[in-house]
Design an enzyme around this catalytic site. Structure first.
Site, PDB file in Angstrom:
ATOM      1  N   CYS A  37       0.734  -1.592  -0.195  1.00 41.34           N
ATOM      2  CA  CYS A  37      -0.059   0.104  -0.174  1.00 41.34           C
ATOM      3  C   CYS A  37       0.732   0.631  -0.471  1.00 41.34           C
ATOM      4  O   CYS A  37       1.865   1.607   0.946  1.00 41.34           O
ATOM      5  CB  CYS A  37      -1.253  -0.032   1.048  1.00 41.34           C
ATOM      6  SG  CYS A  37      -1.810   1.740   1.847  1.00 41.34           S
ATOM      7  N   CYS A  54      -0.107   4.253   2.576  1.00 39.48           N
ATOM      8  CA  CYS A  54       0.670   3.844   4.068  1.00 39.48           C
ATOM      9  C   CYS A  54       2.131   4.357   4.181  1.00 39.48           C
ATOM     10  O   CYS A  54       2.047   4.693   5.226  1.00 39.48           O
ATOM     11  CB  CYS A  54      -0.514   2.085   3.784  1.00 39.48           C
ATOM     12  SG  CYS A  54      -1.393   1.371   3.858  1.00 39.48           S
TER      13      CYS A  54
END
Length: 314
Positions: free
Chosen positions: A75, A78
């Site tokens: 991700c 993230c």
């Protein structure tokens, strides 16, 4: 992206009942801490938590607010948000701690927190969940939300701290500055302007076709752009009503990847690929290859999915 701040009352936004009674890690102290103080030999300010150790984190939240960062290795947002969370938590000198949950490695926690998209950030105060925000948000917004979280925790008598000695280990390593187009893409993602981020990554690839970070970032932001505003329940209903509808299946697969349900996404697209006539399969194969690139070629789930795709091709 939504950024709800904690409310004035505790809200049980997620179901932690299946995790609440898990045994604490062996390092947990045998004697309860004094009121207003963290346990002796407390956890560092930033640490990983797993399905098996979550019970200890619940107990710690009765002394000091625990921020939960749900993330995954694949991700991109993230990776952008996590250093910001670590920096702000470290600067608060033990008034908060940050527990990081890899949703791929800890599916029970991901399910318990109802993580439909990541990064997702919430808090635990006195064992109760408090939703904070989703997506990569600016540093100042993180500071504002954490300030409100501390006020909420104080209202519920959670005012302890952990020893600041752990802060040195928790501080993120200094990283070299991003190339200008990468920095532009990250800034655009932070603002929710995925079209501008896509353009920046495309320019980076035009300048250097071997820029693997730009290629991975482009795939990730295209994915985020596709799922922006999508409703998971409605998407699943549409896919169920049209099992061989390519567009309907693509939406659910994208949402599953964003939510960390990677095997489900791959399985859905591979089943669709198998069900379609040979002359209609190309878009499905292209979408699978794009998602493989986002997750990473070395990931075991990608390896398994590639093997099945190969078996369907030959």
């Amino acid at each position: 992206m939504s950024t709800p701040a904690p409310g004035s009352v505790m809200r049980g936004a997620v179901d932690l009942s299946s995790l609440r009674n898990r045994p604490a890690a062996p390092a947990a102290p045998a004697n309860p801490p004094a009121e207003g103080a963290a346990p002796a030999g407390a956890l560092p300010l930033v640490f990983d938590v797993t399905d098996a150790t979550f019970g200890e984190v619940l107990e710690l939240s009765r002394t000091v607010p625990v921020v939960i960062d749900l993330w995954a290795e694949w991700c991109g947002p993230c990776k952008q948000l996590s250093p910001v969370l670590e920096k702000v938590v470290t600067e608060l000198a033990g008034r908060l701690v940050l527990a990081k949950v890899d949703v791929d490695a800890n599916p029970q926690l991901a399910q318990g927190f109802r993580a439909q998209s990541i990064p997702m950030v919430l808090a635990l105060v006195a064992g109760q969940p408090v939703p904070l925000f989703t997506g990569a948000v600016p540093e100042q917004q993180v500071r504002d939300v954490f300030a409100q979280l501390l006020q909420l925790a104080a209202q519920h008598g959670v005012t302890g701290t952990v020893p600041v000695a752990g802060a040195a280990d928790a501080a993120p390593a200094e990283e070299p500055p991003l190339p200008p187009l990468h920095a532009e893409a990250f800034a655009a993602i932070e603002e929710g302007d995925y079209a501008r981020a896509i353009t920046a990554y495309e320019k980076a690839l035009a300048e250097n076709p071997r820029d693997s970070d730009a290629r991975a970032g482009l795939g990730q932001v295209r994915l985020l752009d596709r799922v922006q505003g999508a409703d998971l329940q409605a998407a699943r209903a549409a896919a169920a009503a049209d099992p061989t509808g390519v567009d309907a299946q693509f939406v659910v697969a994208d949402l599953d990847v964003v939510g960390g349900h990677v095997d489900d996404a791959f399985g859905r697209l591979l089943d669709l690929f198998a069900a379609l006539p040979a002359d209609e399969r190309a878009p499905v194969r292209e979408r699978l290859l794009e998602l493989f690139g986002i997750i990473g070629d070395d990931d075991a789930r990608v390896v398994r999915a590639r093997a099945r795709l190969a078996s369907l091709l030959f």
